[in-house]
Design an enzyme around this catalytic site. Structure first.
Site, PDB file in Angstrom:
ATOM      1  N   ASP A 167      -1.696   6.445   6.352  1.00 23.01           N
ATOM      2  CA  ASP A 167      -2.760   5.537   5.918  1.00 23.01           C
ATOM      3  C   ASP A 167      -2.990   4.576   7.081  1.00 23.01           C
ATOM      4  O   ASP A 167      -2.160   3.729   7.370  1.00 23.01           O
ATOM      5  CB  ASP A 167      -2.293   4.787   4.659  1.00 23.01           C
ATOM      6  CG  ASP A 167      -3.306   3.746   4.187  1.00 23.01           C
ATOM      7  OD1 ASP A 167      -4.354   3.570   4.844  1.00 23.01           O
ATOM      8  OD2 ASP A 167      -3.035   3.115   3.144  1.00 23.01           O
ATOM      9  N   TRP A 179       0.831  -1.207   0.000  1.00 27.02           N
ATOM     10  CA  TRP A 179       0.000   0.000   0.000  1.00 27.02           C
ATOM     11  C   TRP A 179       0.864   1.254   0.000  1.00 27.02           C
ATOM     12  O   TRP A 179       0.515   2.238  -0.655  1.00 27.02           O
ATOM     13  CB  TRP A 179      -0.987  -0.013   1.169  1.00 27.02           C
ATOM     14  CG  TRP A 179      -1.989  -1.127   1.068  1.00 27.02           C
ATOM     15  CD1 TRP A 179      -2.125  -2.173   1.928  1.00 27.02           C
ATOM     16  CD2 TRP A 179      -2.986  -1.312   0.042  1.00 27.02           C
ATOM     17  NE1 TRP A 179      -3.147  -2.996   1.499  1.00 27.02           N
ATOM     18  CE2 TRP A 179      -3.689  -2.496   0.351  1.00 27.02           C
ATOM     19  CE3 TRP A 179      -3.340  -0.604  -1.099  1.00 27.02           C
ATOM     20  CZ2 TRP A 179      -4.738  -2.983  -0.442  1.00 27.02           C
ATOM     21  CZ3 TRP A 179      -4.387  -1.077  -1.890  1.00 27.02           C
ATOM     22  CH2 TRP A 179      -5.059  -2.255  -1.557  1.00 27.02           C
ATOM     23  N   LYS A 209     -12.280  -2.108   7.047  1.00 22.51           N
ATOM     24  CA  LYS A 209     -11.552  -3.016   7.936  1.00 22.51           C
ATOM     25  C   LYS A 209     -12.057  -2.887   9.375  1.00 22.51           C
ATOM     26  O   LYS A 209     -12.460  -3.867   9.959  1.00 22.51           O
ATOM     27  CB  LYS A 209     -10.049  -2.748   7.866  1.00 22.51           C
ATOM     28  CG  LYS A 209      -9.334  -3.412   6.692  1.00 22.51           C
ATOM     29  CD  LYS A 209      -9.349  -2.624   5.426  1.00 22.51           C
ATOM     30  CE  LYS A 209      -8.697  -3.333   4.275  1.00 22.51           C
ATOM     31  NZ  LYS A 209      -7.870  -2.443   3.456  1.00 22.51           N
TER      32      LYS A 209
HETATM   33  C1  LIG Z   1      -7.342  -2.022   2.282  1.00 21.04           C
HETATM   34  C2  LIG Z   1      -6.268  -0.995   2.274  1.00 21.04           C
HETATM   35  C3  LIG Z   1      -6.175  -0.008   1.282  1.00 21.04           C
HETATM   36  C4  LIG Z   1      -7.106   0.027   0.087  1.00 21.04           C
HETATM   37  O1  LIG Z   1      -8.287   0.586   0.416  1.00 21.04           O
HETATM   38  P1  LIG Z   1      -9.426   0.878  -0.687  1.00 21.04           P
HETATM   39  O2  LIG Z   1     -10.497   1.431   0.201  1.00 21.04           O
HETATM   40  O3  LIG Z   1      -9.768  -0.417  -1.328  1.00 21.04           O
HETATM   41  O4  LIG Z   1      -8.891   1.874  -1.639  1.00 21.04           O
HETATM   42  C5  LIG Z   1      -5.179   0.934   1.388  1.00 21.04           C
HETATM   43  N1  LIG Z   1      -4.312   0.929   2.412  1.00 21.04           N
HETATM   44  C6  LIG Z   1      -4.351  -0.013   3.381  1.00 21.04           C
HETATM   45  C7  LIG Z   1      -3.353   0.018   4.489  1.00 21.04           C
HETATM   46  C8  LIG Z   1      -5.327  -1.001   3.336  1.00 21.04           C
HETATM   47  O5  LIG Z   1      -5.374  -1.935   4.302  1.00 21.04           O
END
Ligand SMILES: *Cc1c(COP(=O)(O)O)cnc(C)c1O
Length: 365
Positions: free
Chosen positions: A176, A106, A200
């Site tokens: 993030d 990511w 999540k």
């Molecule tokens: C799941 C995830 C993403 C992607 O998220 P989307 O909502 O599908 O764009 C980005 N960063 C992390 C750390 C994730 O766990």
């Protein structure tokens, strides 16, 4: 074999488990939301009944994460992935530099988007080591000229998590937190911006939560398409256009549930215990299970491990699934096994998995 809800333990990485009481409340209110005679999905985002839901969601999040008053809470769409682009679009332009710490897939994706708008400086990376650890704070090369420094607090795919965040001085720290927001206390004041896709730990997919400091909102680029401007979303209380109202409603219920559990400190203690059960099963297996990540970088949210061969992993995953332990396959890019232990996964689910791991080892070790 079909399962009843009580028979399935959901270890999926995302979209992931949502607390059963939250789903039950949503079900109970689905046809008639608080005496409106309509579903929450069927009422205007300008309606008072909806406005109250969004206010409750924001107030609960502020309360749970102790968000200071000089931060805005935004409810956006496009997932964490759109934040990868919006962040550089709003604060990085040609001739300027932003720092990125690479700790997994990511972070790489975030870096790639930023490179479209300005210069990316890799402040630290553990890619050469297969992303088996988080760099120490001292390993991170800070630069006072960076527009911001970007990190990924929890690496959902590799299964690593920051234990301690770097001090970036006046350079805004951006994180993030898609896969560990609400799992433990966050020192929000250390960050310029925090973002997380909801699917999540916060609710259903389709909603992205952004926590951003006022001065950054003010300094954001105004020469962008309207929907990509943080200042527009802030000025319009996340209602410049129709927000994902059902997702925000679900978020408000998840946050209420989190408060009833005693808040993030209590949730963090439970998450430690949950992860401890699975890491113990790995560490006490005499090499039958091998944790992917260095012990000091282990994630409490995503526990990644391998078995001796891919064939054995397949048997493990098939048998686990047949007995109601769902979603344990690793990400398609890395394989292996991964148990995602988000807030809605219970101690009981983890005890069940640990017992299965021990039993499987006895039968196959
Ligand atoms: C799941 C995830 C993403 C992607 O998220 P989307 O909502 O599908 O764009 C980005 N960063 C992390 C750390 C994730 O766990």
């Amino acid at each position: 074999m079909p399962f009843e809800r009580e028979q399935a333990s959901n270890f999926g990485a995302g979209p992931a488990a949502i607390p059963t009481p939250v789903l039950e409340q949503a079900q109970a209110e689905l046809l008639n939301f608080r005496g409106t005679g309509m579903s929450i999905m069927e009422i205007s985002h300008r309606n008072q009944a909806y406005a109250k839901v969004q206010e409750e969601a924001e107030a609960s999040l502020r309360d749970l994460l102790s968000i200071p008053t000089n931060y805005r809470v935004l409810f956006l769409q496009g997932g964490a992935s759109l934040q990868f682009s919006m962040i550089p679009m709003n604060w990085l332009s040609a001739g300027q530099t932003a720092g990125y710490v690479l700790t997994g897939s990511w972070s790489e994706k975030a870096q790639k988007e930023a490179a479209l708008f300005g210069t990316v400086r890799v402040a630290a990376s553990t890619k050469e080591e297969g992303y088996k650890r988080i760099p120490n704070v001292q390993e991170i090369a800070l630069d006072a000229n960076d527009r911001y420094l970007h990190i990924t607090s929890n690496n959902t795919i590799f299964g690593s998590q920051w234990a301690e965040y770097p001090d970036t001085g006046h350079v805004p720290l951006i994180a993030d937190m898609s896969s560990d927001i609400l799992s433990r206390p966050i020192p929000v004041e250390k960050f310029g911006l925090i973002y997380a896709g909801a699917q999540k730990n916060l609710g259903p997919s389709g909603l992205t939560v952004v926590i951003v400091r006022d001065d950054l909102v003010e300094a954001a680029n105004k020469e962008l398409p309207t929907m990509l401007r943080y200042d527009i979303h802030a000025k319009n209380d996340s209602r410049y256009n129709t927000p994902p109202t059902f997702g925000i409603y679900m978020l408000s219920l998840v946050l209420q549930w989190a408060k009833e559990r005693g808040g993030v400190s209590a949730i963090a203690r439970e998450n430690e215990a949950k992860a401890g059960l699975i890491y113990d099963a790995i560490d006490n297996s005499q090499g039958f299970y091998n944790g992917y990540v260095a012990p000091d970088s282990r994630s409490k949210m995503n526990v990644t491990f391998r078995l001796a061969t891919e064939e054995l992993e397949k048997v493990f995953l098939d048998e686990a699934k047949a007995s109601g332990l769902i979603g344990l396959n690793g990400h398609r890019s890395v394989g292996g096994c991964r148990a995602s232990l988000y807030n809605a996964v219970s101690i009981k689910d983890c005890e069940r998995l640990a017992a299965f791991m021990l039993d499987f080892q006895k039968r196959n070790g």
